[in-house]
Design an enzyme around this catalytic site. Sequence first.
Site, PDB file in Angstrom:
ATOM      1  N   ASP A 243      -2.606  -8.718  11.301  1.00  0.00           N
ATOM      2  CA  ASP A 243      -4.014  -8.978  10.989  1.00  0.00           C
ATOM      3  C   ASP A 243      -4.606 -10.140  11.775  1.00  0.00           C
ATOM      4  O   ASP A 243      -5.820 -10.332  11.763  1.00  0.00           O
ATOM      5  CB  ASP A 243      -4.152  -9.253   9.481  1.00  0.00           C
ATOM      6  CG  ASP A 243      -3.710  -8.063   8.664  1.00  0.00           C
ATOM      7  OD1 ASP A 243      -4.124  -6.940   9.001  1.00  0.00           O
ATOM      8  OD2 ASP A 243      -2.938  -8.231   7.712  1.00  0.00           O
TER       9      ASP A 243
ATOM     10  N   ARG B 294      -3.473   3.748   7.903  1.00  0.00           N
ATOM     11  CA  ARG B 294      -2.321   3.741   6.997  1.00  0.00           C
ATOM     12  C   ARG B 294      -2.085   5.113   6.339  1.00  0.00           C
ATOM     13  O   ARG B 294      -0.967   5.457   5.952  1.00  0.00           O
ATOM     14  CB  ARG B 294      -2.508   2.618   5.961  1.00  0.00           C
ATOM     15  CG  ARG B 294      -1.403   2.297   4.989  1.00  0.00           C
ATOM     16  CD  ARG B 294      -0.040   2.199   5.582  1.00  0.00           C
ATOM     17  NE  ARG B 294       0.167   1.205   6.629  1.00  0.00           N
ATOM     18  CZ  ARG B 294       0.690  -0.002   6.477  1.00  0.00           C
ATOM     19  NH1 ARG B 294       1.032  -0.407   5.288  1.00  0.00           N
ATOM     20  NH2 ARG B 294       0.901  -0.805   7.518  1.00  0.00           N
TER      21      ARG B 294
ATOM     22  N   HIS C 204      -2.498  -8.717   1.691  1.00  0.00           N
ATOM     23  CA  HIS C 204      -2.109  -7.516   2.451  1.00  0.00           C
ATOM     24  C   HIS C 204      -3.230  -7.194   3.442  1.00  0.00           C
ATOM     25  O   HIS C 204      -3.613  -8.035   4.245  1.00  0.00           O
ATOM     26  CB  HIS C 204      -1.817  -6.393   1.432  1.00  0.00           C
ATOM     27  CG  HIS C 204      -1.160  -5.165   1.965  1.00  0.00           C
ATOM     28  ND1 HIS C 204      -0.568  -5.091   3.200  1.00  0.00           N
ATOM     29  CD2 HIS C 204      -1.020  -3.911   1.427  1.00  0.00           C
ATOM     30  CE1 HIS C 204      -0.076  -3.868   3.398  1.00  0.00           C
ATOM     31  NE2 HIS C 204      -0.343  -3.130   2.332  1.00  0.00           N
TER      32      HIS C 204
ATOM     33  N   HIS D 121       4.918 -13.327   6.673  1.00  0.00           N
ATOM     34  CA  HIS D 121       5.217 -11.935   6.307  1.00  0.00           C
ATOM     35  C   HIS D 121       6.363 -11.897   5.320  1.00  0.00           C
ATOM     36  O   HIS D 121       7.256 -12.760   5.368  1.00  0.00           O
ATOM     37  CB  HIS D 121       5.578 -11.104   7.550  1.00  0.00           C
ATOM     38  CG  HIS D 121       5.429  -9.633   7.317  1.00  0.00           C
ATOM     39  ND1 HIS D 121       6.446  -8.864   6.808  1.00  0.00           N
ATOM     40  CD2 HIS D 121       4.369  -8.818   7.477  1.00  0.00           C
ATOM     41  CE1 HIS D 121       6.008  -7.623   6.691  1.00  0.00           C
ATOM     42  NE2 HIS D 121       4.751  -7.561   7.083  1.00  0.00           N
TER      43      HIS D 121
ATOM     44  N   ARG E 256       3.089  -5.615  16.347  1.00  0.00           N
ATOM     45  CA  ARG E 256       1.732  -5.056  16.281  1.00  0.00           C
ATOM     46  C   ARG E 256       0.727  -6.114  16.752  1.00  0.00           C
ATOM     47  O   ARG E 256      -0.293  -5.786  17.352  1.00  0.00           O
ATOM     48  CB  ARG E 256       1.419  -4.592  14.849  1.00  0.00           C
ATOM     49  CG  ARG E 256       2.403  -3.536  14.338  1.00  0.00           C
ATOM     50  CD  ARG E 256       2.224  -3.265  12.845  1.00  0.00           C
ATOM     51  NE  ARG E 256       2.451  -4.451  12.039  1.00  0.00           N
ATOM     52  CZ  ARG E 256       2.232  -4.525  10.731  1.00  0.00           C
ATOM     53  NH1 ARG E 256       1.777  -3.472  10.086  1.00  0.00           N
ATOM     54  NH2 ARG E 256       2.471  -5.645  10.065  1.00  0.00           N
TER      55      ARG E 256
ATOM     56  N   SER F 264       0.830  -1.216   0.000  1.00  0.00           N
ATOM     57  CA  SER F 264       0.000   0.000   0.000  1.00  0.00           C
ATOM     58  C   SER F 264       0.862   1.264   0.000  1.00  0.00           C
ATOM     59  O   SER F 264       0.636   2.183  -0.802  1.00  0.00           O
ATOM     60  CB  SER F 264      -0.983   0.009   1.183  1.00  0.00           C
ATOM     61  OG  SER F 264      -0.326  -0.218   2.397  1.00  0.00           O
TER      62      SER F 264
HETATM   63  N1  CMX Z   1      -0.095 -20.016   5.046  1.00  0.00           N
HETATM   64  C1  CMX Z   1       0.278 -20.947   4.129  1.00  0.00           C
HETATM   65  N2  CMX Z   1       1.346 -20.821   3.333  1.00  0.00           N
HETATM   66  C2  CMX Z   1       2.102 -19.720   3.498  1.00  0.00           C
HETATM   67  C3  CMX Z   1       1.812 -18.744   4.459  1.00  0.00           C
HETATM   68  C4  CMX Z   1       0.647 -18.906   5.242  1.00  0.00           C
HETATM   69  N3  CMX Z   1       0.253 -18.000   6.132  1.00  0.00           N
HETATM   70  N4  CMX Z   1       2.744 -17.772   4.373  1.00  0.00           N
HETATM   71  C5  CMX Z   1       3.603 -18.131   3.398  1.00  0.00           C
HETATM   72  N5  CMX Z   1       3.201 -19.294   2.856  1.00  0.00           N
HETATM   73  C6  CMX Z   1       3.783 -19.994   1.704  1.00  0.00           C
HETATM   74  C7  CMX Z   1       3.716 -19.095   0.485  1.00  0.00           C
HETATM   75  O1  CMX Z   1       2.401 -19.106  -0.082  1.00  0.00           O
HETATM   76  C8  CMX Z   1       4.786 -19.669  -0.388  1.00  0.00           C
HETATM   77  O2  CMX Z   1       4.279 -20.866  -0.954  1.00  0.00           O
HETATM   78  P1  CMX Z   1       4.633 -21.277  -2.490  1.00  0.00           P
HETATM   79  O3  CMX Z   1       6.123 -21.403  -2.522  1.00  0.00           O
HETATM   80  O4  CMX Z   1       3.906 -22.554  -2.674  1.00  0.00           O
HETATM   81  O5  CMX Z   1       4.144 -20.158  -3.355  1.00  0.00           O
HETATM   82  C9  CMX Z   1       5.846 -20.086   0.640  1.00  0.00           C
HETATM   83  O6  CMX Z   1       5.156 -20.223   1.899  1.00  0.00           O
HETATM   84  C10 CMX Z   1       6.964 -19.070   0.803  1.00  0.00           C
HETATM   85  O7  CMX Z   1       6.387 -17.817   1.123  1.00  0.00           O
HETATM   86  P2  CMX Z   1       7.183 -16.763   2.039  1.00  0.00           P
HETATM   87  O8  CMX Z   1       8.445 -16.418   1.315  1.00  0.00           O
HETATM   88  O9  CMX Z   1       7.311 -17.281   3.412  1.00  0.00           O
HETATM   89  O10 CMX Z   1       6.188 -15.536   2.104  1.00  0.00           O
HETATM   90  P3  CMX Z   1       5.977 -14.384   1.030  1.00  0.00           P
HETATM   91  O11 CMX Z   1       6.935 -13.279   1.313  1.00  0.00           O
HETATM   92  O12 CMX Z   1       5.957 -14.938  -0.349  1.00  0.00           O
HETATM   93  O13 CMX Z   1       4.481 -13.920   1.354  1.00  0.00           O
HETATM   94  C11 CMX Z   1       2.642 -13.298   2.707  1.00  0.00           C
HETATM   95  C12 CMX Z   1       4.159 -13.172   2.500  1.00  0.00           C
HETATM   96  C13 CMX Z   1       2.237 -12.329   3.798  1.00  0.00           C
HETATM   97  C14 CMX Z   1       1.936 -12.917   1.410  1.00  0.00           C
HETATM   98  C15 CMX Z   1       2.318 -14.764   3.098  1.00  0.00           C
HETATM   99  O14 CMX Z   1       2.953 -15.082   4.311  1.00  0.00           O
HETATM  100  C16 CMX Z   1       0.825 -15.022   3.207  1.00  0.00           C
HETATM  101  O15 CMX Z   1       0.192 -15.348   2.202  1.00  0.00           O
HETATM  102  N6  CMX Z   1       0.231 -14.878   4.444  1.00  0.00           N
HETATM  103  C17 CMX Z   1      -1.200 -15.015   4.610  1.00  0.00           C
HETATM  104  C18 CMX Z   1      -1.894 -13.724   4.220  1.00  0.00           C
HETATM  105  C19 CMX Z   1      -1.646 -12.632   5.243  1.00  0.00           C
HETATM  106  O16 CMX Z   1      -1.781 -12.825   6.442  1.00  0.00           O
HETATM  107  N7  CMX Z   1      -1.327 -11.428   4.753  1.00  0.00           N
HETATM  108  C20 CMX Z   1      -1.178 -10.242   5.622  1.00  0.00           C
HETATM  109  C21 CMX Z   1       0.266  -9.765   5.743  1.00  0.00           C
HETATM  110  C22 CMX Z   1       0.362  -8.531   6.605  1.00  0.00           C
HETATM  111  C23 CMX Z   1      -0.236  -7.331   5.901  1.00  0.00           C
HETATM  112  O17 CMX Z   1       0.285  -6.918   4.868  1.00  0.00           O
HETATM  113  O18 CMX Z   1      -1.286  -6.826   6.341  1.00  0.00           O
END
Ligand code: CMX
Length: 436
Positions: free
Chosen positions: A372, A398, A270, A317, A326, A240
């Site tokens: 979150d 934000r 996000h 994350h 947080r 964002s």
């Molecule tokens: N549940 C299941 N799998 C997850 C996971 C979770 N909470 N977090 C990461 N992974 C997976 C990824 O999907 C990725 O899988 P693939 O290789 O099959 O694509 C793998 O683990 C590696 O990912 P990573 O390097 O650890 O994490 P990224 O930097 O790619 O992604 C994020 C970060 C936040 C998108 C991811 O952890 C996620 O999807 N979390 C759930 C959604 C969430 O809570 N988002 C809010 C974040 C905070 C915010 O911005 O508000």
Amino acid sequence: MNVLKEKFNEKAAKQKAEVRAMLKEHGNTIVGEVKLSQVFGGARGIKTMVYETSQLDANEGIRFRGYSIPELKKLLPTGDGNEPLPEGLFWLMLVGEIPTEDEVRSLSKEWASRADVPDHVFKVLDSLPADTHPMIQFNMAIAAMSTDSVFSSRYAEGMSKSDYWDATYEDAMNLIARLPRVASYIYRRSYFDGDHIQPDSKLDWAANFAHMLGYKDETFTDLMRLYMTIHADHEGGNASAHTAFLINSTLADPYLSFAGAMGSLAGPLHGLANQEVIKFIFEMTDSLGTRNPTKEQVADFVQQTLDSGKVIPGYGHAVLRQPDPRFTAQKVFAEEHLADDEIVQVVWKLFEVVPPILDSLGKVKNPWPNVDSHSGALLVHYGFDQYSFYTVLFGVSRALGVVAALCWARALGGPLERPKSVTTEWAKEFIASKQS
Ligand code: CMX
């Protein structure tokens, strides 16, 4: 010029000269190397922008101008409540100084005096079906306020570059001042048949927001102050903030820049994750037929979710590698005020159960909860269970960090952002050229 604006102008002018001198002498200093995996991997860790208001450490979490959240809880003025006022955090992010109680109160008054929302913004909202997702409404209302942008109108009149910061500052202050009214208008039209509550200009910014949303409980008001403070900024690379920064680098006005940021925040990876977390918890408790599941039941549900190819919302994350401070700040609030709440208990069970399961997948870089994962449970406790609205709350907060950062970007004469993209074909040829 008022105190805050004058302070900002002085500090920014000094820093602009410092940056110019620094780049003259050290502009060719190498700050890192870029791997192909980063190019294909969402640019993780590549340093590409200067964003002054906060900095994120993978293990320690966010620091706003050098201060951690626990430090800010002790240092920022609390006004008529018990939690830091977001006004204080904005002041700190903008000028790098902890404000006094009087300075914070003067900022509350200033925002109250700037809070009038142009009538056509309400008309835009009223033209949308009442069940339009609140983030769509929020995005459109913010874009609609661009008609009123000081930056755009002064630019059209031929404003000098040296005045960009001034016009951005004016838009920034007006935007922050108006957001609680816009957001609560969306809330009341979406869930309370348009039974709107007029602002009370005597209240601080977050208290007035809680009031317009329709909540009278003093502890809820404190929760809003805390919520608005901890969600405000997370350095510049998050989706964002970066969206706003990128859009604003074209000299599009702060309203259009922030509306774009809200498009990013509305994605489930996000900010929308706060809605997804509570949906996930309710799906679990509904399917189990209890709001008091055992840890084994929670673990089974988490496993089923993963097996069906979904992520566990509220966990993981892109930068953090420890529990998000947080999350911890919200847990501390819950321990103090609502430790017996059954949904809060579910959040805490997830905290015990999810990290080892994610760890066992062997690919998740951060198995810990993010911001979150806790917020929804706190809101539900106070009867605020309209979870489609949760990301709007995140968005209002934000704005504080994002628009303060835009003021800095324009004051320092930040450039048009234009990173380089490559094709897969280019990558193949590049590898071949290295190997030959
Ligand atoms: N549940 C299941 N799998 C997850 C996971 C979770 N909470 N977090 C990461 N992974 C997976 C990824 O999907 C990725 O899988 P693939 O290789 O099959 O694509 C793998 O683990 C590696 O990912 P990573 O390097 O650890 O994490 P990224 O930097 O790619 O992604 C994020 C970060 C936040 C998108 C991811 O952890 C996620 O999807 N979390 C759930 C959604 C969430 O809570 N988002 C809010 C974040 C905070 C915010 O911005 O508000």
